[in-house]
Enzyme design. Sequence first.
Site, PDB file in Angstrom:
ATOM      1  N   GLU A 250       0.835  -1.205   0.000  1.00 51.13           N
ATOM      2  CA  GLU A 250       0.000   0.000   0.000  1.00 51.13           C
ATOM      3  C   GLU A 250       0.866   1.249   0.000  1.00 51.13           C
ATOM      4  O   GLU A 250       1.992   1.228   0.491  1.00 51.13           O
ATOM      5  CB  GLU A 250      -0.864   0.036   1.271  1.00 51.13           C
ATOM      6  CG  GLU A 250      -1.958  -0.990   1.306  1.00 51.13           C
ATOM      7  CD  GLU A 250      -2.776  -0.896   2.588  1.00 51.13           C
ATOM      8  OE1 GLU A 250      -2.450  -0.066   3.468  1.00 51.13           O
ATOM      9  OE2 GLU A 250      -3.739  -1.662   2.708  1.00 51.13           O
ATOM     10  N   LYS A 252       2.284   4.675   1.371  1.00 47.18           N
ATOM     11  CA  LYS A 252       2.451   5.166   2.742  1.00 47.18           C
ATOM     12  C   LYS A 252       2.310   6.680   2.710  1.00 47.18           C
ATOM     13  O   LYS A 252       3.077   7.369   2.050  1.00 47.18           O
ATOM     14  CB  LYS A 252       3.821   4.766   3.295  1.00 47.18           C
ATOM     15  CG  LYS A 252       4.003   5.244   4.729  1.00 47.18           C
ATOM     16  CD  LYS A 252       5.285   4.726   5.340  1.00 47.18           C
ATOM     17  CE  LYS A 252       5.343   4.984   6.820  1.00 47.18           C
ATOM     18  NZ  LYS A 252       5.046   6.348   7.222  1.00 47.18           N
ATOM     19  N   ARG A 257      -2.626   9.554  11.287  1.00 49.63           N
ATOM     20  CA  ARG A 257      -3.382   8.307  11.395  1.00 49.63           C
ATOM     21  C   ARG A 257      -4.692   8.589  12.105  1.00 49.63           C
ATOM     22  O   ARG A 257      -4.727   9.315  13.099  1.00 49.63           O
ATOM     23  CB  ARG A 257      -2.546   7.317  12.219  1.00 49.63           C
ATOM     24  CG  ARG A 257      -3.227   6.008  12.573  1.00 49.63           C
ATOM     25  CD  ARG A 257      -2.768   4.923  11.655  1.00 49.63           C
ATOM     26  NE  ARG A 257      -3.157   3.589  12.063  1.00 49.63           N
ATOM     27  CZ  ARG A 257      -2.287   2.631  12.382  1.00 49.63           C
ATOM     28  NH1 ARG A 257      -0.990   2.903  12.428  1.00 49.63           N
ATOM     29  NH2 ARG A 257      -2.715   1.416  12.658  1.00 49.63           N
ATOM     30  N   ARG A 272      -3.403   8.769  16.684  1.00 48.10           N
ATOM     31  CA  ARG A 272      -2.430   7.720  17.010  1.00 48.10           C
ATOM     32  C   ARG A 272      -2.202   7.637  18.520  1.00 48.10           C
ATOM     33  O   ARG A 272      -1.939   6.581  19.064  1.00 48.10           O
ATOM     34  CB  ARG A 272      -1.148   8.073  16.256  1.00 48.10           C
ATOM     35  CG  ARG A 272       0.086   7.376  16.665  1.00 48.10           C
ATOM     36  CD  ARG A 272       0.224   6.055  15.961  1.00 48.10           C
ATOM     37  NE  ARG A 272       1.554   5.547  16.162  1.00 48.10           N
ATOM     38  CZ  ARG A 272       1.960   4.983  17.301  1.00 48.10           C
ATOM     39  NH1 ARG A 272       1.111   4.788  18.282  1.00 48.10           N
ATOM     40  NH2 ARG A 272       3.198   4.579  17.424  1.00 48.10           N
ATOM     41  N   GLU A 302      -5.470   7.262   6.903  1.00 46.07           N
ATOM     42  CA  GLU A 302      -4.564   8.394   7.104  1.00 46.07           C
ATOM     43  C   GLU A 302      -5.246   9.644   6.542  1.00 46.07           C
ATOM     44  O   GLU A 302      -5.785   9.607   5.433  1.00 46.07           O
ATOM     45  CB  GLU A 302      -3.237   8.108   6.381  1.00 46.07           C
ATOM     46  CG  GLU A 302      -2.129   9.065   6.691  1.00 46.07           C
ATOM     47  CD  GLU A 302      -1.274   8.676   7.920  1.00 46.07           C
ATOM     48  OE1 GLU A 302      -1.614   7.702   8.635  1.00 46.07           O
ATOM     49  OE2 GLU A 302      -0.268   9.360   8.145  1.00 46.07           O
ATOM     50  N   PHE A 341      -7.457   2.378   5.089  1.00 44.25           N
ATOM     51  CA  PHE A 341      -6.698   1.149   4.817  1.00 44.25           C
ATOM     52  C   PHE A 341      -7.076  -0.039   5.698  1.00 44.25           C
ATOM     53  O   PHE A 341      -6.509  -1.112   5.554  1.00 44.25           O
ATOM     54  CB  PHE A 341      -5.186   1.382   4.843  1.00 44.25           C
ATOM     55  CG  PHE A 341      -4.658   2.076   6.080  1.00 44.25           C
ATOM     56  CD1 PHE A 341      -4.632   1.425   7.290  1.00 44.25           C
ATOM     57  CD2 PHE A 341      -4.176   3.375   5.990  1.00 44.25           C
ATOM     58  CE1 PHE A 341      -4.137   2.054   8.418  1.00 44.25           C
ATOM     59  CE2 PHE A 341      -3.676   4.021   7.109  1.00 44.25           C
ATOM     60  CZ  PHE A 341      -3.662   3.358   8.333  1.00 44.25           C
ATOM     61  N   ARG A 416       3.814  -3.903  17.151  1.00 46.57           N
ATOM     62  CA  ARG A 416       4.682  -3.620  16.012  1.00 46.57           C
ATOM     63  C   ARG A 416       5.275  -4.951  15.586  1.00 46.57           C
ATOM     64  O   ARG A 416       6.328  -5.351  16.060  1.00 46.57           O
ATOM     65  CB  ARG A 416       5.777  -2.636  16.446  1.00 46.57           C
ATOM     66  CG  ARG A 416       6.452  -1.933  15.297  1.00 46.57           C
ATOM     67  CD  ARG A 416       7.552  -1.039  15.791  1.00 46.57           C
ATOM     68  NE  ARG A 416       7.103   0.153  16.501  1.00 46.57           N
ATOM     69  CZ  ARG A 416       6.623   1.244  15.919  1.00 46.57           C
ATOM     70  NH1 ARG A 416       6.508   1.307  14.609  1.00 46.57           N
ATOM     71  NH2 ARG A 416       6.255   2.284  16.638  1.00 46.57           N
ATOM     72  N   LYS A 422       7.311  -1.206   6.832  1.00 48.59           N
ATOM     73  CA  LYS A 422       7.380   0.042   6.061  1.00 48.59           C
ATOM     74  C   LYS A 422       8.660   0.098   5.252  1.00 48.59           C
ATOM     75  O   LYS A 422       9.702  -0.437   5.656  1.00 48.59           O
ATOM     76  CB  LYS A 422       7.255   1.250   6.999  1.00 48.59           C
ATOM     77  CG  LYS A 422       8.192   1.249   8.177  1.00 48.59           C
ATOM     78  CD  LYS A 422       7.769   2.301   9.204  1.00 48.59           C
ATOM     79  CE  LYS A 422       8.584   2.170  10.471  1.00 48.59           C
ATOM     80  NZ  LYS A 422       8.108   2.959  11.577  1.00 48.59           N
TER      81      LYS A 422
HETATM   82  P1  ATP Z   1       4.490   4.628  14.218  1.00 45.37           P
HETATM   83  O1  ATP Z   1       3.137   5.228  13.986  1.00 45.37           O
HETATM   84  O2  ATP Z   1       4.670   3.315  13.532  1.00 45.37           O
HETATM   85  O3  ATP Z   1       4.939   4.646  15.645  1.00 45.37           O
HETATM   86  P2  ATP Z   1       5.663   6.919  12.980  1.00 45.37           P
HETATM   87  O4  ATP Z   1       4.540   7.765  13.472  1.00 45.37           O
HETATM   88  O5  ATP Z   1       7.060   7.404  13.156  1.00 45.37           O
HETATM   89  O6  ATP Z   1       5.604   5.475  13.562  1.00 45.37           O
HETATM   90  P3  ATP Z   1       6.150   5.647  10.554  1.00 45.37           P
HETATM   91  O7  ATP Z   1       6.870   4.625  11.332  1.00 45.37           O
HETATM   92  O8  ATP Z   1       6.944   6.434   9.583  1.00 45.37           O
HETATM   93  O9  ATP Z   1       5.392   6.654  11.476  1.00 45.37           O
HETATM   94  O10 ATP Z   1       4.948   4.936   9.819  1.00 45.37           O
HETATM   95  C1  ATP Z   1       3.814   4.369  10.403  1.00 45.37           C
HETATM   96  C2  ATP Z   1       2.632   5.285  10.175  1.00 45.37           C
HETATM   97  O11 ATP Z   1       2.396   5.435   8.775  1.00 45.37           O
HETATM   98  C3  ATP Z   1       1.299   4.770  10.656  1.00 45.37           C
HETATM   99  O12 ATP Z   1       1.106   4.954  12.030  1.00 45.37           O
HETATM  100  C4  ATP Z   1       0.314   5.577   9.821  1.00 45.37           C
HETATM  101  O13 ATP Z   1       0.021   6.808  10.435  1.00 45.37           O
HETATM  102  C5  ATP Z   1       1.068   5.888   8.558  1.00 45.37           C
HETATM  103  N1  ATP Z   1       0.540   5.258   7.334  1.00 45.37           N
HETATM  104  C6  ATP Z   1       0.516   5.860   6.126  1.00 45.37           C
HETATM  105  N2  ATP Z   1       0.024   5.064   5.202  1.00 45.37           N
HETATM  106  C7  ATP Z   1      -0.317   3.897   5.801  1.00 45.37           C
HETATM  107  C8  ATP Z   1      -0.871   2.665   5.326  1.00 45.37           C
HETATM  108  N3  ATP Z   1      -1.201   2.463   4.062  1.00 45.37           N
HETATM  109  N4  ATP Z   1      -1.057   1.671   6.246  1.00 45.37           N
HETATM  110  C9  ATP Z   1      -0.722   1.841   7.543  1.00 45.37           C
HETATM  111  N5  ATP Z   1      -0.186   2.989   8.016  1.00 45.37           N
HETATM  112  C10 ATP Z   1       0.023   4.014   7.169  1.00 45.37           C
END
Ligand code: ATP
Length: 565
Positions: A250, A252, A257, A272, A302, A341, A416, A422
């Site tokens: 998918e 990103k 979120r 989140r 998102e 998603f 996690r 990712k």
């Molecule tokens: P995390 O939320 O995992 O603690 P983070 O806020 O630093 O980490 P990343 O690790 O860069 O973010 O990526 C995860 C986040 O990406 C998810 O929490 C969500 O907000 C976002 N995201 C974007 N697109 C998607 C997708 N298709 N499926 C799931 N998450 C997605």
Amino acid sequence: MDFQKLADLYEELENTSSGNAMREILSKFFKEVPPEDIAMVAYLTLGQIDSEYEGLVLGMAEKSVLKAISTAGGIEQSKVKTIMEKEGDVGLTAEIVLKKKPQTLVPLGKLTVPELFEKLHKITKLTGSGSQEAKTNTLASMLQKSSAKGARYIARITLGTLRMGVGDMTVLDSLAIAFTDDKKNKEILEKAYNICPDVGVIAETLAKKGIKGIEKIDISVGRPIKMMLAQRVKELKDIKEKIPGEMAVEGKYDGERVQAHKSKGKITLFSRRLDNITAQFPDVVKYLEKNIEAKDFVVEGEIIAVDEEGRPLHFQKLMQRKRKTDIEEYVKKVPVQVKLFDLLYYNSRSFLHEPYSKRTEKLQKIVKKNQHIMTADRLDTDDLSELNKFFKEMLHEKYEGVIVKGMDSEYQAGTRGWNWIKWKKEYVKEMIDTFDLVVVGAFYGKGKRKGTYGALLCAGYNEKDDTFETVCKLGTGLTDEALAELPEKFEKYKLEKKPARLTIKKEMEPDVWLSPHFVVEVLAAEITESPYHSLGLALRFPRFIRFREKKPEQATTTKEIKEMR
Ligand code: ATP
């Protein structure tokens, strides 16, 4: 239960500087709490009056609390102010004033935990003209019924400064010790907490129904579920090892979120952090209302900021929507799009344990897609070169990269795991990823930075032990403006001694201890071994990117840092 018992407990916890000792004290205490009071005790011990996602605010400023202290203690406000200036803590001020209470003021009976709880809730409901005075009077009436020591903690709870170092996990662990003999049960508790991140509900269920009751905890629409998170890999080919079968790839998106719940015709949005963000996004509520026909649902996606043509804009743009005023104006100024998603619940049925393929199949069916709301861009493949091609397309679209998901995987709330991986553009540029670290202390600045802080002591979260372990001293990347704001920003979070759940080496002890609260995003060039940091590893050339809206327990885990090495 008499509130005095809780005040005695808080004093004991305040004098404890080890997480294990804290858990022992708490578990012993929980055993003695009547089951009907245990949820209240759990919230209050976290310095809250309900689960955080309820978003209740007492709305009392320091000035009003000091006024209540003056009324309860029967001394002039100016004198209370002088004591406050000297002590710098509203709790100690309340205690000193109430100790001096003239004998003519007879105590008005004993304050119980339910009464305190009920009155604090009453304060949250008072609004409009005259409400400040009514709030002050309600608080004064509680202070009058408590001991001087009790007043110390009531004042802190009211101002949100009861920082004893107890976190949700500390409470969960202590409950497990108190009510079950088997270590295995801790896992069951954690699993339930991921679906129901409300320590009050968990505590009460456990006390009243035992571990069997906990096992039955399921989704309750309107109560957020801890979100499933993504792992990272070093090389593209590692993805295949982790997800050997067919992968759903998918886009990103770089936005916010959101977990949307619909129940009884009402839509609630959670961030989140599991904060209620419904008021910030009336447009998103409308899109969901209009385009998903259902009695009830829980979906995830998102929210991204877009330009007039629907092209994605930078995350910073979306941050302009984080506001309490001029919301409608900003709905127009910063339009957003929702990329859905996942689907966790639909028409009275939980989809949590269904595989990804089934959850998203249902999602595809129920969403009427248009330029405001749509499902995530997606490619199903078992081929890495196809994946890479799609990744480049996503970058071309100005998205952040891709998230690869296991087709058969269930939704692992709060985990996690390797079912979501990712893959971002930073990885390809051979840059090391960013880390979200907890600020646990600060060092005074020298030279140009005199008068503020010059560096921050940062830690990762050890999920297993529920502790924080230091991993870097961060000085680079903070602008002069950001630095100048630090003393005020940190003031409320300063501690006299080491935060209880922090492990640290002598060499790293900071000038000022900070209660774990702020999370910073840090970019680093390398991870090396270090005898000075309690993690045993250090980030080299760390660079501050921004403050993040995360809870300390949502920081990068020490396990992740170790795995990235
Ligand atoms: P995390 O939320 O995992 O603690 P983070 O806020 O630093 O980490 P990343 O690790 O860069 O973010 O990526 C995860 C986040 O990406 C998810 O929490 C969500 O907000 C976002 N995201 C974007 N697109 C998607 C997708 N298709 N499926 C799931 N998450 C997605």
